[in-house]
Design an enzyme around this catalytic site. Structure first.
Site, mmCIF file in Angstrom:
data_model
loop_
_atom_site.group_PDB
_atom_site.id
_atom_site.type_symbol
_atom_site.label_atom_id
_atom_site.label_comp_id
_atom_site.label_asym_id
_atom_site.label_seq_id
_atom_site.Cartn_x
_atom_site.Cartn_y
_atom_site.Cartn_z
ATOM 1 N N ASN A 209 3.884 -23.786 9.583
ATOM 2 C CA ASN A 209 5.098 -23.223 8.996
ATOM 3 C C ASN A 209 4.847 -22.907 7.528
ATOM 4 O O ASN A 209 3.732 -23.081 7.032
ATOM 5 C CB ASN A 209 6.281 -24.178 9.183
ATOM 6 C CG ASN A 209 5.967 -25.565 8.635
ATOM 7 O OD1 ASN A 209 5.727 -25.732 7.446
ATOM 8 N ND2 ASN A 209 5.967 -26.561 9.515
ATOM 9 N N ASP A 278 7.644 -29.023 15.714
ATOM 10 C CA ASP A 278 8.392 -29.564 16.850
ATOM 11 C C ASP A 278 7.607 -29.437 18.155
ATOM 12 O O ASP A 278 7.858 -30.169 19.102
ATOM 13 C CB ASP A 278 9.729 -28.839 16.993
ATOM 14 C CG ASP A 278 10.654 -29.108 15.815
ATOM 15 O OD1 ASP A 278 10.681 -30.261 15.342
ATOM 16 O OD2 ASP A 278 11.332 -28.171 15.366
ATOM 17 N N LYS A 288 -13.419 -20.678 20.301
ATOM 18 C CA LYS A 288 -12.495 -19.608 19.936
ATOM 19 C C LYS A 288 -12.032 -18.851 21.183
ATOM 20 O O LYS A 288 -12.839 -18.440 22.011
ATOM 21 C CB LYS A 288 -13.170 -18.647 18.966
ATOM 22 C CG LYS A 288 -12.275 -17.493 18.532
ATOM 23 C CD LYS A 288 -13.012 -16.543 17.597
ATOM 24 C CE LYS A 288 -12.144 -15.342 17.256
ATOM 25 N NZ LYS A 288 -12.857 -14.380 16.387
ATOM 26 N N PHE A 322 15.166 -35.089 5.809
ATOM 27 C CA PHE A 322 15.401 -33.734 5.301
ATOM 28 C C PHE A 322 15.806 -32.835 6.462
ATOM 29 O O PHE A 322 15.350 -33.017 7.589
ATOM 30 C CB PHE A 322 14.141 -33.165 4.646
ATOM 31 C CG PHE A 322 13.961 -33.596 3.219
ATOM 32 C CD1 PHE A 322 14.113 -32.694 2.183
ATOM 33 C CD2 PHE A 322 13.656 -34.913 2.916
ATOM 34 C CE1 PHE A 322 13.959 -33.087 0.870
ATOM 35 C CE2 PHE A 322 13.500 -35.324 1.604
ATOM 36 C CZ PHE A 322 13.649 -34.407 0.576
ATOM 37 N N LYS A 336 22.162 -34.914 12.239
ATOM 38 C CA LYS A 336 20.793 -35.428 12.129
ATOM 39 C C LYS A 336 20.770 -36.801 11.471
ATOM 40 O O LYS A 336 20.036 -37.699 11.888
ATOM 41 C CB LYS A 336 19.937 -34.444 11.327
ATOM 42 C CG LYS A 336 18.454 -34.787 11.283
ATOM 43 C CD LYS A 336 17.644 -33.660 10.648
ATOM 44 C CE LYS A 336 16.156 -33.938 10.731
ATOM 45 N NZ LYS A 336 15.343 -32.813 10.187
ATOM 46 N N LYS A 340 19.375 -39.927 13.788
ATOM 47 C CA LYS A 340 18.065 -40.449 13.429
ATOM 48 C C LYS A 340 18.141 -41.663 12.506
ATOM 49 O O LYS A 340 17.137 -42.111 11.970
ATOM 50 C CB LYS A 340 17.219 -39.327 12.835
ATOM 51 C CG LYS A 340 17.115 -38.165 13.845
ATOM 52 C CD LYS A 340 16.108 -37.125 13.492
ATOM 53 C CE LYS A 340 16.090 -36.048 14.582
ATOM 54 N NZ LYS A 340 15.063 -35.004 14.343
#
Length: 406
Positions: A209, A278, A288, A322, A336, A340
């Site tokens: 990301n 995730d 490869k 976060f 959240k 959590k």
């Protein structure tokens, strides 16, 4: 709090220079050793003899004035400081600091010092709002310089607006808070996760990301500055290492999970700022992957939810999560936090300009079990970390006091 501390007080040339006498006096009365540096312009507003009398030390005026031939004055001053305070700070000295200009004793010393720096700006309202000044202050904040915001009121030029030097009591209080914060987390063990994880498809390709790791690194530095023993567990990042912080490099979500769990039992505070994947490929090709068909289908599986795992295993730890969202931020953040088992949750809308990944600023909201605690405006990530960590420290104290009273 200030006894035995050496503070360099830099005074630049604005009408508010007269307030520096009170600042110097208050710092000296509080036990600090104050060494004053004045620009040539500052001497037009207040006499060096006044500051010499109040500080009980010679005042530095000229780069070439060497009081002691055994040392270079501006280097010796820079090395002696526990803190540098520039008050008042004109637009001119702010610009010099931001752009590395060293043409007098004060600006040269500021380049040479490795001590923390607090700046108290004072200038005309339009100067303070000028894009060049705003850019310079933002750049300094990114480098870790702290600011005491100017007040709003009638300025010497006749304008009414923001730009008046904060009152001496407020500036001295900011100095005291700075030194007080240096021991707030002394004896505490802190884990911070940062950056994006990497899930490999083959030896040359991977899923990841946009996280730069800058927010997590800012939290690690802020915690270390408060005396904590900090371990920074980092995935893919662009942020540079931090002196005094143990850095553990990982790649995948699974590696980050194991690195955190190995240290979790001993941790007092965990700040989970990493952007963890995730999903990961079900299979990782040993070589490869070659082009063969028009389409390539990848089968993905869920990674272990690190934050949820930590919440389930939490005993004494203070856990901060976060949430990077693009819509319904408050709803998703509170969900959240509860699911959590976090003590606090920092949320941001990464679709907003100046927030989220690959920028030096952020716009965040801080949530506790009772709901929204604070919304911060766009700030440098270092400042975000400082402001949020203040809340974390207070919450940790309240939690400890509550447990002691049970």
């Amino acid at each position: 709090m200030l006894t035995g501390k050496t503070i360099l007080l830099g005074i630049s040339g604005g009408i508010a220079a007269y307030k520096a006498a009170t600042i110097c006096s208050r710092l000296t009365q509080a036990g600090a050793k104050v060494r004053v540096i004045m620009t040539e312009s500052a001497t037009k507003f207040i006499a060096p003899l006044t500051l010499q009398t109040l500080s009980r030390h010679p005042v530095y005026l000229d780069t070439f004035d060497e009081f002691d031939p055994s040392v270079v004055a501006h280097i010796d001053a820079a090395d002696s400081a526990d803190l540098v305070l520039v008050a008042p700070a004109t637009a001119n000295i702010v610009g010099k600091m931001a752009n590395g200009i060293a043409d007098d004793f004060l600006s040269t010393m500021l380049l040479a010092t490795t001590a923390p720096v607090i700046v108290a700006p004072a200038m005309n309202v339009h100067m303070y709002a000028h894009p060049a000044v705003e850019r310079n202050m933002a750049l300094l904040a990114e480098r870790g310089v702290r600011f005491v915001e100017p007040g709003t009121g009638l300025l010497a030029c006749g304008y009414v607006g923001k730009g008046r030097l904060s009152e001496p009591e407020e500036i001295v209080a900011a100095v005291q808070r700075f030194f007080a914060s240096r021991s707030e987390l002394a004896g505490k063990t802190v884990i911070v996760t940062a950056g994006g994880t990497v899930e490999r498809l083959d030896p040359v390709r991977f899923l990841t990301n946009d996280s730069s790791g800058k927010m997590g690194f800012a939290f690690a530095e802020a915690a270390a500055n408060r005396g904590a023993d900090v371990t920074l567990i980092a995935g893919r990042t662009t942020a540079p290492p931090i002196d005094g912080v143990k850095l553990v490099r990982v790649e995948s979500a699974e590696q980050m999970l194991h690195a955190v769990l190995e240290r979790y039992d001993a941790a007092d505070l965990v700040i989970k700022a990493a952007a963890v994947a995730d999903y990961r490929p079900v299979e990782q090709a040993p070589t490869k992957i070659k082009k063969s068909e028009e389409k390539l289908v990848l089968e993905l599986e869920r990674t272990t939810d690190i934050l949820k795992t930590l919440g389930e295993r939490k005993t004494h730890q203070f856990l901060v999560g976060f949430a990077a969202e693009t819509e319904r931020v408050a709803e998703y953040a509170m969900s959240k936090l509860v699911r959590k088992n976090c003590d606090l949750l920092v949320a941001n809308d990464v679709s907003r300009e100046g927030a989220g990944f690959n920028v030096d600023t952020n716009v965040v909201q801080l949530y506790g079990k009772e709901g929204l605690l604070e919304s911060l405006p766009q700030l440098p990530k270092r400042e975000v970390a400082e402001r949020v960590l203040e809340r974390i420290v207070q919450r940790m104290r309240d939690k400890a006091a509550g447990e002691a009273g049970e």
